[in-house]
Scaffold this motif. Structure first.
Motif, PDB file in Angstrom:
ATOM      1  N   LEU A  41       5.023  -1.125  -8.099  1.00 30.34           N
ATOM      2  CA  LEU A  41       6.140  -0.424  -8.729  1.00 30.34           C
ATOM      3  C   LEU A  41       7.411  -0.507  -7.872  1.00 30.34           C
ATOM      4  O   LEU A  41       8.511  -0.709  -8.387  1.00 30.34           O
ATOM      5  N   ALA A  42       7.260  -0.373  -6.556  1.00 32.73           N
ATOM      6  CA  ALA A  42       8.429  -0.439  -5.683  1.00 32.73           C
ATOM      7  C   ALA A  42       9.117  -1.800  -5.810  1.00 32.73           C
ATOM      8  O   ALA A  42      10.343  -1.887  -5.934  1.00 32.73           O
ATOM      9  N   TYR A  51       0.860  -1.190   0.000  1.00 32.37           N
ATOM     10  CA  TYR A  51       0.000   0.000   0.000  1.00 32.37           C
ATOM     11  C   TYR A  51       0.890   1.232   0.000  1.00 32.37           C
ATOM     12  O   TYR A  51       2.107   1.138   0.101  1.00 32.37           O
ATOM     13  N   GLY A  52       0.277   2.389  -0.161  1.00 31.86           N
ATOM     14  CA  GLY A  52       1.031   3.637  -0.132  1.00 31.86           C
ATOM     15  C   GLY A  52       2.108   3.667  -1.198  1.00 31.86           C
ATOM     16  O   GLY A  52       1.824   3.509  -2.389  1.00 31.86           O
ATOM     17  N   ALA A  53       3.347   3.860  -0.782  1.00 34.64           N
ATOM     18  CA  ALA A  53       4.451   4.012  -1.723  1.00 34.64           C
ATOM     19  C   ALA A  53       4.856   2.714  -2.412  1.00 34.64           C
ATOM     20  O   ALA A  53       5.913   2.664  -3.043  1.00 34.64           O
ATOM     21  N   SER A  54       4.047   1.673  -2.293  1.00 35.33           N
ATOM     22  CA  SER A  54       4.327   0.491  -3.132  1.00 35.33           C
ATOM     23  C   SER A  54       3.807   0.755  -4.535  1.00 35.33           C
ATOM     24  O   SER A  54       4.205   0.100  -5.487  1.00 35.33           O
ATOM     25  N   PHE A  55       2.889   1.723  -4.665  1.00 36.49           N
ATOM     26  CA  PHE A  55       2.375   2.157  -5.965  1.00 36.49           C
ATOM     27  C   PHE A  55       2.012   0.972  -6.859  1.00 36.49           C
ATOM     28  O   PHE A  55       2.454   0.858  -8.003  1.00 36.49           O
TER      29      PHE A  55
END
Ligand SMILES: Nc1ncnc2c1ncn2[C@@H]1O[C@H](COP(=O)(O)O)[C@@H](O)[C@H]1O
Ligand SMILES: Nc1ncnc2c1ncn2[C@@H]1O[C@H](COP(=O)(O)O)[C@@H](O)[C@H]1O
Ligand SMILES: Nc1ncnc2c1ncn2[C@@H]1O[C@H](COP(=O)(O)O)[C@@H](O)[C@H]1O
Ligand SMILES: Nc1ncnc2c1ncn2[C@@H]1O[C@H](COP(=O)(O)O)[C@@H](O)[C@H]1O
Ligand SMILES: [Mg+2]
Ligand SMILES: [Mg+2]
Ligand SMILES: [Mg+2]
Ligand SMILES: [Mg+2]
Ligand SMILES: [Mg+2]
Ligand SMILES: [Mg+2]
Ligand SMILES: [Mg+2]
Ligand SMILES: [Mg+2]
Lengths: 212, 212, 212, 212, 212, 212, 212, 212
Positions: E168-169, E161-165
């Protein structure tokens, strides 16, 4: 509390009951002012209409206003291309009014139809501040900003698909406008543009005094 | 080899000597055609001028042409706002000529100065294909595309700074153009636009026959 | 109104009743032309079918056409890989027809099956303008553009998942095509490609006259 | 140390003296193996040539090899379109050799020239692993992967400009390849692809035994 | 049709009836092979179970297999951290089996619990190809790739979630793996990894012959 | 001024003379403290060495320290994989010291070599705060955070190429770490990590009292 | 198991029955500890309340705790601006408690109302670690970090719209904080911040001993 | 020409000679006005100083002004944190003056030092329009906008590194400001902010008349 500024309820993520309660309380605490609620769901609009019959509910801009806006001072012209951008334009217009400015709403003005833009040039030039609402490529502020020297706040909208990336294309377009004197607010942020423009308009010298 | 299409040397990343050698060889192999070299460094332009005195070198568009372009057929109008976008516009114009189209180069046409756009409307309408070059917010194609119904290829340029992100803002603006009939090529790709537009112009019925 | 261009209703965000009303009014005002509606929901398609029995509704392309398209002039070939990209290809094909071009719809042409591409080479070369629709890596325009010298408009689709990022991968692929003469429209924008290609096709000299 | 794997010096950010020193030391410690250095600047290549006359320096791939690579086992075919992608293809080829595979280098194979791809089909099918190097739209792996069922590692390169965004367009294209059995490494990472492919090739049953 | 490769139905965007029909037809046309369907909705899984009682439906991997997979040759180890990544690991495992490889499924192997990774080292080293599935930071392939020299295909998942986009991470992490010999497929693309790994495993010399 | 915190000069964008002047003035005003300068160019380092012979200049971390750091309290362990990340690790270590913590510098600890990580486990567990520096995929914090329960600050570095996007891949990897208790600072921000960790270490109960 | 650390169930993507089962099993295996479940749906919260009446369910933070948290040691102050960020702040606070720290929850502290921030300065300075939760522009950590020298973990939230891009704006703001000693966790990751801060607080010397 | 607006030369990409020539010509054509040149290189500044001794050259803001600015009307306060943002603040201040407003330049005002912000509150409130310049996290406009109700134009700067992404972090922070009445211009666009703010200030009623 600054002269002309109103109390505001940001309706996103709030239940209809919370919205009604907040409007009622703020109005009770600030009886001489108008209270504005934005981003209301259909359900919240309905409950407000039932519970607060004195409130003015606008289904297009998804706003409700309780109490009397201040006597207006100065003029904000809100310009948009039409139906898709109408909710953001309406939010901007209502906000500007509640924050103390007169509003001239100018619709059906698109980049791909220059004659219409030319036709409203006098109304644009007569305003103290312009709010220009546009989605897709967001080119309208550049065109309007090239015509008149009035302070101009551009509002990108999330209208579009594909490479509009939720309003990013319009936002970037406006930030890169080749017309000087264009400033920008967040995507779909009619409220922020309305506050900004009302503050500019309220403090402007009356039109008959101004030279332009 | 398709009628009208030329041989091309893409100069980026090549040494001046490699560029000269390739121009010479391609010209020898295709004596009846023009050979085009693009993206030439100042050094490559100089060496070409010295070694291939018959070549036409354009320092603005960073191109060299060796041999005679075909007799032109149809007209491509290349439109841009001015100095900053001039290299891309020149690359597009030279390419369109080398690929067999006549070119009408229209400069000083910016979004923030609508009267100039209006003033060239007839020249725009008379073309078989338009190439519209613009950086920053990339709004010019929308304005031009709203005026005339000619097929329009938009070329975003990397001119700008900050949130122009190397031409991304202009690219997204053009892809989201509200004027229908606008297609787009890569950032700074005057060459690609020139090839495309020349192909359209070459196959178009002569202007006097066309109704518009 | 330019010869061949049609009136259009953009159905996204409109109610079925609004779509029907707009189609009816535009048709009444332009009785000699076809009116096109795009991006229709299932509900809007149904209501159009009931209320406007003369309209042609296409559930694949999500379009409705009311009134008679112009006599076609020139040919647009619409090429795609198959089922997933079919809605966008259909939107492009219907638009091109309504805007006055003949259409040759070529499906089941994918990058990973070159023999099929080779097999339709003649049909591709015979068109005045190509529309190539592709999702995922968006490589089909490069392959087709390497085979024939016909002006080619590429349409990226949002088909894919993960790193396709809603069509961004296909869009970037097409913008960077190594085949010259490829131009691109917005993700899923079959309509824009259709208008562009029809304009090119309409103004082209008849195939028997053209040399290629 | 795994059979076939070599010692490696990553030259980026190292001084020529450091590179020479590391090559010399690793070679002394692993006298029976080859040592590979990658990403060498022109200065580092020169110093290696002077100081380590037994080393093989490749100015195209910017690599140096000291010591004897293992007897090769299996075949890696390295495929690319040509000059711009040559450095990455050379890095991949040298790495695969140093890591124990035979290499078949196939150049001048581009998406926009399908006949050349078709012409090398037998060589592609005969390999145990393919490395396909491509910049710009990165479409070559899809085309090659549609022709033969050999494990295929795609290497995007940073060749391109504008919306290629330093190789991002090619990377996304390859990750979204519609040909199954395509895997991808980092932009310009010929080294990683070479190691991977050599490991696959080394463990493959000899070609005369394999059915395909 | 290449030895070992199976027919596949990509279930995303297809109705349950279409999936059943495609499985039935492909099975009829290729009676000696297994047919695989992926990305099946719960509804499609149910209809397949009812209409094609001979099919094996896997609700975790959302796949269905009709017909007998080939006799397996070589081993693919599918490694993942556990429950969240299980659907992608299962899709990869089933695909590898249907494409002709034996599968060793290794779960509960996470970066933050190195002892578990160490404990399965022998099983990892014994495989012909590894598929390592991981979401969030996608670090597992680097750790596994540092332990054994087996060809490794990494599959980023959209878990996070969040900055895992949306994966993409994990994707970027895997592309930048400091362990050489790691290649990557699209986010959540267990299918692609399965095809790739099965091809590698099928052509590998038997384990008792291999040295490692 | 808070106990333990030092005065700092951020050298980026300052001339050597400005750096020297600022160090001198701050030191004069805070004679009992150390003053730290970071991000010094080679020129600034040289001038500091000449003009302020009492300063300690570190060419790896590009820092200079003038005056005596406080008596250290608590321990910060700075962990990194090696040469490429050394400048950031050195900046972090020097900062932590100047801000009052003892430092244990642990290098050559990479994800792809787990035995080395295991070998320093006791030193890691003995620290009051960990700073883990890593580029490329940024996986080291997850591995270290899975071994010991010490507060851990991760520093992504811009080391890498291609899809590392200047440190973005490492940053995203660290933000998505599956090991709980990992926090992150900006790319290459050894300074910020040093301040943070020193504050944690300074206020920690002495190791012999702590249970872990 | 490290002193103070608790067992955790990550509820996202798990069925209510799975959550209950995991809580029950972990509690049985670790009877002396508290077990924490996060990211519970309304349905999971309900089932936990019914099936595990000893559990404490928090509908704001969407957590459940079964068993007794450890005696707290040290203080974590959790700071946020108010209602929208409340769920993340609550998740952080509950996690910090379950992991052994005392918690001081400070709400209604926003960047646009500095007097409120000033008013809680003493409580901020008295904490051993700060967790600052903020959405939109994420500026609160810079303001708080400029006031007190306590270790500060910033948590960006996904609260916002348009150019907040799901919390990206707040995340980037926090990573670039001009206040030193600010570290950051993933968007909405109250859990991770809670674990980190509890570890720092638990090991800190009691407030009466500390100098600040 | 609108009252108060000046002629401008955008110096980026122009040679020193071109800048001098343009300044001279524009000044000759508009003798009663000031002409402004921005983004001047050191070389251009030098040549202007030599060739146009009447011009005022500002090396900080990289501007030159030729001719007399209009009598100022209203006040623009330009607020920034200090040295790094000084060039953008200076460009904004000079532009506002040349476009007819009085300027109050307020430096050393940073988010991490609230007392300084508080200390200038009266000067902020006395202005007709604020320009707030900030890099890194771009939080200053939110803090200032929370203190006074004056129209506020925020200018993000490209100051920063790593995840500041060339000013993107500051830009996003400002667009998401929780203080209403904040509008934003492009990264580093002091010029645009100056034009906008001067227009607002010029048309404002004198301070002694205004209520606030
Ligand atoms: N071109 C390359 N790209 C990526 N990684 C490389 C490359 N060349 C070498 N390496 C890796 O760098 C390691 C050596 O790094 P170093 O110790 O810094 O020389 C090798 O073990 C390889 O894994
Ligand atoms: N899960 C998957 N991810 C990506 N591609 C897939 C997947 N499953 C099947 N495919 C591809 O989809 C093709 C079949 O597509 P279709 O004809 O639409 O059913 C197969 O040949 C595969 O290459
Ligand atoms: N809200 C959360 N955000 C991120 N990670 C979490 C969260 N809650 C729990 N976790 C992690 O998830 C792990 C348990 O995952 P699981 O075994 O899937 O229940 C725990 O050890 C935590 O590290
Ligand atoms: N620093 C600046 N940033 C953005 N636009 C500018 C700047 N300075 C001048 N301009 C614009 O550039 C125009 C002049 O451009 P040019 O004719 O190329 O010199 C002016 O009318 C301004 O609108
Ligand atoms: Mg619009
Ligand atoms: Mg432009
Ligand atoms: Mg496709
Ligand atoms: Mg290529
Ligand atoms: Mg994982
Ligand atoms: Mg690293
Ligand atoms: Mg907030
Ligand atoms: Mg700043």
């Amino acid at each position: 509390e600054r002269t002309g500024d109103a109390e505001v309820v940001y309706g996103a993520g709030k239940t209809p009951a919370q919205v009604v309660e907040l409007l009622r309380t703020l109005h009770a605490n600030h009886p001489g002012h108008a209270v504005l609620a934005t981003r209301l769901t259909a359900e919240a609009q309905e409950l407000v209409a039932v519970e607060l019959p004195d409130a003015t509910v606008d289904p297009v801009g998804r706003t409700a206003v309780l109490g009397t806006p201040p006597v207006s001072s100065g003029t904000v012209a809100v310009v948009s291309a039409g139906t898709s951008d109408a909710p953001v334009a309406a939010e901007a217009a209502t906000t500007a009014q509640v924050f103390g400015a007169g509003v001239d709403l100018i619709t059906d003005v698109g980049v791909a139809g220059l004659h219409r833009v030319m036709g409203v040039r006098e109304r644009l030039a007569a305003a103290d501040c312009l709010i220009v609402v546009a989605g897709m490529e967001g080119a309208l502020p550049s065109v309007v900003g090239g015509l008149v020297g009035v302070p101009l706040v551009a509002v990108p909208t999330s209208v579009g698909y594909g490479a509009s990336f939720g309003g990013l294309a319009a936002l970037l377009g406006m930030l890169n406008s080749c017309a000087p004197g264009v400033s920008v607010v967040n995507i779909d942020n009619g409220f922020g543009a309305g506050v900004f423009a009302a503050r500019v308009a309220r403090q402007s010298v009356p039109a008959e005094v101004k030279e332009r």
